[in-house]
Write a protein that holds these residues in place. Sequence first.
Motif, PDB file in Angstrom:
ATOM      1  N   UNK A 110     -74.621  98.344  35.036  1.00 46.42           N
ATOM      2  CA  UNK A 110     -73.264  98.398  34.491  1.00 46.42           C
ATOM      3  C   UNK A 110     -72.399  97.350  35.168  1.00 46.42           C
ATOM      4  N   UNK A 111     -71.437  96.842  34.395  1.00 42.47           N
ATOM      5  CA  UNK A 111     -70.505  95.853  34.917  1.00 42.47           C
ATOM      6  C   UNK A 111     -69.188  96.572  35.209  1.00 42.47           C
ATOM      7  N   UNK A 112     -68.634  96.414  36.429  1.00 46.07           N
ATOM      8  CA  UNK A 112     -67.384  97.109  36.745  1.00 46.07           C
ATOM      9  C   UNK A 112     -66.265  96.784  35.750  1.00 46.07           C
ATOM     10  N   UNK A 113     -66.370  95.643  35.068  1.00 43.25           N
ATOM     11  CA  UNK A 113     -65.344  95.277  34.087  1.00 43.25           C
ATOM     12  C   UNK A 113     -65.449  96.066  32.792  1.00 43.25           C
ATOM     13  N   UNK A 114     -66.553  96.802  32.602  1.00 48.80           N
ATOM     14  CA  UNK A 114     -66.704  97.597  31.373  1.00 48.80           C
ATOM     15  C   UNK A 114     -66.885  99.074  31.713  1.00 48.80           C
ATOM     16  N   UNK A 115     -66.417  99.472  32.909  1.00 43.93           N
ATOM     17  CA  UNK A 115     -66.662 100.851  33.366  1.00 43.93           C
ATOM     18  C   UNK A 115     -65.629 101.819  32.804  1.00 43.93           C
TER      19      UNK A 115
ATOM     20  N   UNK B 247     -61.421  93.225  42.434  1.00 44.09           N
ATOM     21  CA  UNK B 247     -61.949  94.075  43.505  1.00 44.09           C
ATOM     22  C   UNK B 247     -61.518  95.523  43.285  1.00 44.09           C
ATOM     23  N   UNK B 248     -60.269  95.726  42.842  1.00 44.17           N
ATOM     24  CA  UNK B 248     -59.785  97.101  42.618  1.00 44.17           C
ATOM     25  C   UNK B 248     -60.598  97.770  41.505  1.00 44.17           C
ATOM     26  N   UNK B 249     -60.916  97.010  40.445  1.00 36.95           N
ATOM     27  CA  UNK B 249     -61.734  97.586  39.356  1.00 36.95           C
ATOM     28  C   UNK B 249     -63.140  97.930  39.849  1.00 36.95           C
ATOM     29  N   UNK B 250     -63.666  97.069  40.726  1.00 32.40           N
ATOM     30  CA  UNK B 250     -65.001  97.341  41.273  1.00 32.40           C
ATOM     31  C   UNK B 250     -64.982  98.641  42.074  1.00 32.40           C
ATOM     32  N   UNK B 251     -63.941  98.820  42.907  1.00 29.57           N
ATOM     33  CA  UNK B 251     -63.842 100.056  43.708  1.00 29.57           C
ATOM     34  C   UNK B 251     -63.757 101.276  42.792  1.00 29.57           C
TER      35      UNK B 251
ATOM     36  N   UNK C  49     -69.733  90.073  28.301  1.00 30.05           N
ATOM     37  CA  UNK C  49     -68.387  89.734  27.818  1.00 30.05           C
ATOM     38  C   UNK C  49     -68.191  88.222  27.944  1.00 30.05           C
ATOM     39  N   UNK C  50     -68.631  87.696  29.089  1.00 26.40           N
ATOM     40  CA  UNK C  50     -68.481  86.255  29.338  1.00 26.40           C
ATOM     41  C   UNK C  50     -69.659  85.802  30.200  1.00 26.40           C
TER      42      UNK C  50
ATOM     43  N   UNK D 230     -74.023  98.131  29.857  1.00 23.56           N
ATOM     44  CA  UNK D 230     -72.903  99.068  29.722  1.00 23.56           C
ATOM     45  C   UNK D 230     -71.948  98.660  28.594  1.00 23.56           C
ATOM     46  N   UNK D 231     -72.244  97.554  27.892  1.00 22.17           N
ATOM     47  CA  UNK D 231     -71.493  97.259  26.662  1.00 22.17           C
ATOM     48  C   UNK D 231     -71.944  98.191  25.539  1.00 22.17           C
ATOM     49  N   UNK D 232     -73.144  98.761  25.672  1.00 22.95           N
ATOM     50  CA  UNK D 232     -73.643  99.674  24.635  1.00 22.95           C
ATOM     51  C   UNK D 232     -73.030 101.062  24.837  1.00 22.95           C
ATOM     52  N   UNK D 233     -72.750 101.731  23.730  1.00 27.64           N
ATOM     53  CA  UNK D 233     -72.159 103.072  23.796  1.00 27.64           C
ATOM     54  C   UNK D 233     -73.185 104.054  24.360  1.00 27.64           C
ATOM     55  N   UNK D 234     -72.664 105.180  24.853  1.00 32.04           N
ATOM     56  CA  UNK D 234     -73.552 106.242  25.344  1.00 32.04           C
ATOM     57  C   UNK D 234     -74.452 106.733  24.207  1.00 32.04           C
ATOM     58  N   UNK D 235     -73.937 106.729  22.963  1.00 31.22           N
ATOM     59  CA  UNK D 235     -74.738 107.207  21.818  1.00 31.22           C
ATOM     60  C   UNK D 235     -75.954 106.296  21.612  1.00 31.22           C
TER      61      UNK D 235
END
Length: 387
Positions: free
Chosen positions: A112-117, A154-158, A29-30, A82-87
């Motif tokens: 995977x990045x917690x920001x795209x979970x 941090x909350x997103x990571x948890x 993403x960045x 994890x930017x890629x779709x499951x498909x």
Amino acid sequence: MSAVLRDLRGVHFDVLPPLSLYVHIPWCVRKCPYCDFNSHERSGSLPEAEYVAALFRDLEALLPSVWGRRLQSIFIGGGTPSLFSAESIDALLAGVRARLLVEPEAEITLEANPGTAEAARFRGYRQAGVNRLSLGVQSLQDAKLRALGRIHSAAEARRAVEMALAVFDNVNLDLMYGLPGQSEDEARADLEAGIALGTPHLSAYQLTLEPNTVFYSKPPQLPDHDACADMQRRAEETLARAGFEHYETSAFARPGRRSRHNLNYWEFGDYLGIGAGAHGKISFPERVTRHEQAKQPREYLKGASCAGIKTIDAAELPFEFMLNALRLVEGFAPALFTARTGLASTVIEAKLRQAEDKGLIERSAERIRPTERGRAFLNDLQQIFLP
Ligand code: SF4
């Protein structure tokens, strides 16, 4: 084969090393200011289908080099896979299985990045065959995450770790220490917060300033060398008390949860590398080779071919082996050197004695392992084995 014959013939394998597959997804993403990986900020939607097709092109070009061999692990790294779709991940893994034998128990990791979970996406990856998730959490303190330029809180990571553990029983958490302005107490608190999240594997990396990064040109104030060494020592103690085995410089696992894929690198196994900038190593009965794919995603997608397969000079193999194997806290069995380089053990005897005399390794009939001093001065130890 006798040692004399091996010396005369150079590299010779009776049995080829285990084989893994590394898949590189080069977008994020960045771009984080400390990152020197081949990762590029995405602009707009990603060309997922074209990229998966390009991955198969790489794989097919490498297939003749590994006929009849089985994959024991697959690692989908990046970038931010994890930017890629499951498909797309499903199509990728199905395509790999259609082209190569994959062991039924193969470890298949996705970063995977917690920001795209997202929970649904994690379930989709699991259904596609991913059985291990590696989460780039880095810190559980918002101020430190901001200093690292991370896109998650941090909350997103948890939340991401909770979601991951609800779907996967094998999850790795990446944490960093030696962060800008970090005290030893803050580093310990971060680690304890990471352990409390309950993943069976944890990687603790020291932040380093790498050339060609924003941090390298505008360095933040980092803890000094002694403070970082203390953080590492305290991390090892804390993780040991929590029941983690320290098996490689930065890697800690609960019993039975060591990463099979990464162990194959450290034990100098073989791996195919596909995707932009990916590199790999393949052994043949009389030689060991490396390959590397075109680095820039745009060129790569246009069909730029593999930068070529190069044979590694036999004289360089001992150093390449030690660069990896000496990172293992328990070291390696003496026979592994011959099994993975195809060279007689006599070629390193004088250097092993030199390392032993300096107190950097200890040896028994079963094991060659770095001492505590050897681990503290790992670069010096590895350099003894330079050609
Ligand atoms: S998310 Fe990971 S790969 Fe992407 S820029 Fe940040 S550190 Fe690099």
